[in-house]
Enzyme design. Structure first.
Site, short mmCIF file in Angstrom:
data_model
loop_
_atom_site.label_atom_id
_atom_site.label_comp_id
_atom_site.label_asym_id
_atom_site.label_seq_id
_atom_site.Cartn_x
_atom_site.Cartn_y
_atom_site.Cartn_z
N GLU A 9 0.81 -1.21 0.00
CA GLU A 9 0.00 0.00 0.00
C GLU A 9 0.85 1.26 0.00
O GLU A 9 0.33 2.37 0.04
CB GLU A 9 -0.97 -0.01 1.19
CG GLU A 9 -0.34 -0.33 2.50
CD GLU A 9 -1.34 -0.50 3.64
OE1 GLU A 9 -2.52 -0.16 3.48
OE2 GLU A 9 -0.91 -0.96 4.71
N ASP A 13 -4.76 3.02 0.34
CA ASP A 13 -3.57 3.79 0.65
C ASP A 13 -2.65 3.92 -0.56
O ASP A 13 -2.03 4.97 -0.75
CB ASP A 13 -2.81 3.15 1.82
CG ASP A 13 -3.42 3.56 3.15
OD1 ASP A 13 -3.78 4.74 3.28
OD2 ASP A 13 -3.56 2.71 4.04
N CYS A 45 -7.45 -5.70 -1.72
CA CYS A 45 -8.49 -5.52 -0.71
C CYS A 45 -8.96 -4.08 -0.55
O CYS A 45 -9.66 -3.77 0.39
CB CYS A 45 -8.01 -6.05 0.64
SG CYS A 45 -6.71 -5.04 1.35
C1 PEP Z 1 -6.01 -0.15 1.91
O1 PEP Z 1 -5.15 0.68 2.20
O2 PEP Z 1 -6.38 -0.38 0.74
C2 PEP Z 1 -6.68 -0.92 2.96
C3 PEP Z 1 -7.53 -1.87 2.68
O3 PEP Z 1 -6.39 -0.56 4.22
P1 PEP Z 1 -7.18 0.55 5.04
O4 PEP Z 1 -8.31 1.05 4.19
O5 PEP Z 1 -7.64 -0.11 6.27
O6 PEP Z 1 -6.10 1.55 5.24
MG MG Z 2 -4.35 0.78 4.21
#
Ligand code: PEP
Ligand code: MG
Length: 594
Positions: free
Chosen positions: A441, A465, A512
């Site tokens: 990320e 991110d 994700c």
């Molecule tokens: C992301 O950064 O894509 C992620 C799934 O983490 P979060 O949204 O919890 O930072």
């Molecule tokens: Mg993230």
């Protein structure tokens, strides 16, 4: 009768009472029956009393720890609660316009807010911040438990038509489409993803109405024609009768997973796509199962930190939680991400020992967070790792490290896993071999994905991110949010890079971020070669449905083209062209396994 014209993006006719959702203000406006006015006023009074108690408590705590001067700030807020300009006006709005109390409170804020803006004295003008604080507290207390748009919409009786400023796919995925017959949005050209989602769901939709969310009163009867792009406000009885005769649209069952489908998504050309769920609270597990998730692809464990710390039993508390997740999802896998908090969030928890003030997205996005923070807080990290390793004895658990920028950090984190394992062994406990992976990320991690892939069991691309850091756009800052663009050529290239690196090393790679819950983007990601996704649970049935109508081979061609196109617009146009030309019925549910 008023007639508004926008762009019809998903055919069919919807009729129902207007429910207005302002995503920008995170407020929902709906009309209440006359008989409910008293209930709504009582809720308002209760919210005022709750807010008063909370403010008094905060005031006392601040006076004790920080002195009287700071505490006096809360006196101003307490006075506001009793100011007739505020709640008496809100009560009048509930009574006169027959709308929900939360909307009335928001309305008062908007009216008073503009009065504050016009004040010359900078000190007085800044009091608008206090007002916003009080309003936010009242609204939160009014909701008490009604958090997501889905919860809010569930509070509404009967079929309705949703009118919104904009409807992002992640919110659309949470809407109960059994109740909402269709939707209209102010935003136009940029809502294409939602339009595709609407077609997948077979929900009539009109976009590009500019100011419909302000013009259409909550509770007004609407007829929305997704083919012509027309929205009729308060049509006559004759018009309604005529439409009832012509419509004949079969209502579609839009419960999250009507057929109870499970198993992978299957594209029209038979490619299997793994669909897992992102969850934040152990209670979300049930929803993930209902939506047919093939596992938990991301459990954001930091939400555990929002609970009161219990230093003595912290390992035990976490172990029980992780174990319940793993057993609850068995035989499917559960990927638990180690704490991804920042320094401020952790400090708040440690100071107060409670949830107050703990909120995601605050703090410095470039600061001490995620893995960086865990590596400076070894005890906290080791406790979590011991709990995770122990839970790993009960099923298919995977540990995932967030916010890693390179191999050094990964190795350091693995060394802490070894320490945690040694601590367990010293206690005479078994130490299972739990697969360890990293989130990609940070752009640096994407560039060295081949190096990371040599040392991990799996990679997960976190586009939320990745986009923010790659494009230098703070995802929480609405002034630049339009630049937050998943279809930016740089993002697509980074994703392709990580996918190739993982494939070469023979390790699984999944994605994700929110991007995966947007059907149009999901199709493109399949074209980029990804075969595993984790998304908000409600998006899984929609994803399964969309995948059934697209060919992975077609998408591969589109993705290859997209990787060479110079602009977001060009990529969007091409993607939409292909997705929109799918034959009718292409979104019929796939033959997923039950
Ligand atoms: C992301 O950064 O894509 C992620 C799934 O983490 P979060 O949204 O919890 O930072
Ligand atoms: Mg993230």
């Amino acid at each position: 009768m008023e007639r508004l014209t926008g762009i019809g993006v998903s055919g069919g006719i919807a009729t129902g009472r207007a429910v207005v959702l302002m995503q920008g203000a995170r407020a929902i406006r709906f009309r209440i029956p006359a008989a409910q006015v008293a209930t709504e006023l009582a809720a308002l009074a209760a919210a005022r009393e709750r807010s008063r108690r909370q403010l008094q408590e905060i005031r006392a705590r601040v006076a004790e720890t920080r002195g009287g001067e700071l505490a006096a700030l809360f006196d101003a807020q307490l006075l506001m609660l009793d100011d007739p300009m505020l709640l008496t006006r809100a009560e009048a709005i509930v009574r006169d316009q027959q709308v929900n109390a939360e909307w009335a409170v928001q309305q008062v804020f908007e009216d008073l807010g503009s009065v504050f803006d016009a004040i010359e004295d900078p000190y007085l003008r800044e009091r608008k911040g206090d007002l916003a604080d009080v309003i936010g507290r009242l609204r939160l207390n009014l909701r008490s438990g009604l958090g997501t748009p889905r919860d809010l919409l569930n509070a509404i009786d009967g079929p309705c038509v949703l009118v919104c400023d904009e409807l992002t796919p992640s919110v659309a995925a949470q809407v109960d489409w059994g109740k909402v017959q269709g939707f209209a949005t102010d935003a136009g050209s940029r809502t294409y993803h939602t339009a595709i989602l609407a077609r997948s769901l077979d929900v009539p939709a009109v976009v590009g109405l500019h100011d419909a969310s302000r013009r259409i009163p909550a509770g007004a009867t609407l007829v929305l024609d997704g083919a012509t792009g027309e929205v009729l406000v308060e049509p006559s009885r004759e018009v309604l009768d005529d439409i009832a005769l012509r419509a004949g649209r079969q209502p579609v069952s839009r419960t999250p997973n009507p057929q109870g489908r499970r198993g992978p998504g299957v594209t029209a050309d038979g490619v299997l796509i793994r669909l897992e769920a992102n969850i934040e609270l152990p209670g979300d597990l049930e929803t993930a199962r209902e939506c047919g998730a093939q596992g938990i692809g991301l459990y954001r464990s930091e939400f555990l930190l929002a609970e009161t710390p219990d230093e003595a039993d912290e390992e035990e508390r976490q172990y029980e939680m992780y174990r319940r997740l793993v057993e609850g999802m068995a035989p499917e896998p559960v990927t638990i991400r180690t704490f991804d908090v920042d320094e401020d969030q952790l400090a708040t928890r440690e100071r107060r020992g409670a949830t107050a003030g703990w909120s995601r997205g605050r703090g410095n996005p470039l600061g001490l967070r995620g893995m960086r923070l865990c590596l400076t807080r070894r005890e906290l990290f080791r406790t979590q790792l011991r709990a995770l390793l122990r839970a790993g004895r009960h099923g298919r658990l995977r540990i995932m490290f967030p916010f890693v920028s390179g191999v050094e950090q990964l190795r350091e984190a693995r060394a802490v896993v070894a320490e945690a394992g040694a601590e367990l062994a010293a206690r005479g406990e078994d130490v299972p071999d739990v697969p360890i992976g990293v989130m990609i990320e940070i752009p640096a991690a994407a560039y060295v994905a081949d190096l990371l892939a040599r040392e991990v069991a799996f990679c997960t691309i976190g586009t939320n991110d990745l986009i923010q850091y790659c494009l230098a756009v703070d995802r929480a800052d609405e002034r630049v949010s339009r630049l937050y663009e998943p279809l930016h050529p740089a993002i697509l290239r980074l994703i392709a890079l990580v996918r190739r690196a993982s494939d070469r090393r023979g390790i699984p790679v999944s994605l994700c971020g929110e991007m995966a819950s947007d059907p149009a983007l999901l199709a493109l990601l399949v074209g980029l070669g990804l075969r595993e996704f984790s998304m908000t649970p409600a998006a899984i049935p929609v994803a399964r449905q969309l995948l059934a109508g697209v060919s992975a081979e077609d998408m591969r061609r589109v993705a290859r083209e997209a990787l060479r196109l110079p602009t977001v617009d060009a990529i969007e146009r091409r993607l939409l062209e292909v997705l929109s030309s799918r034959p009718a019925g292409a979104t019929a549910p796939a033959g997923g396994q039950k």
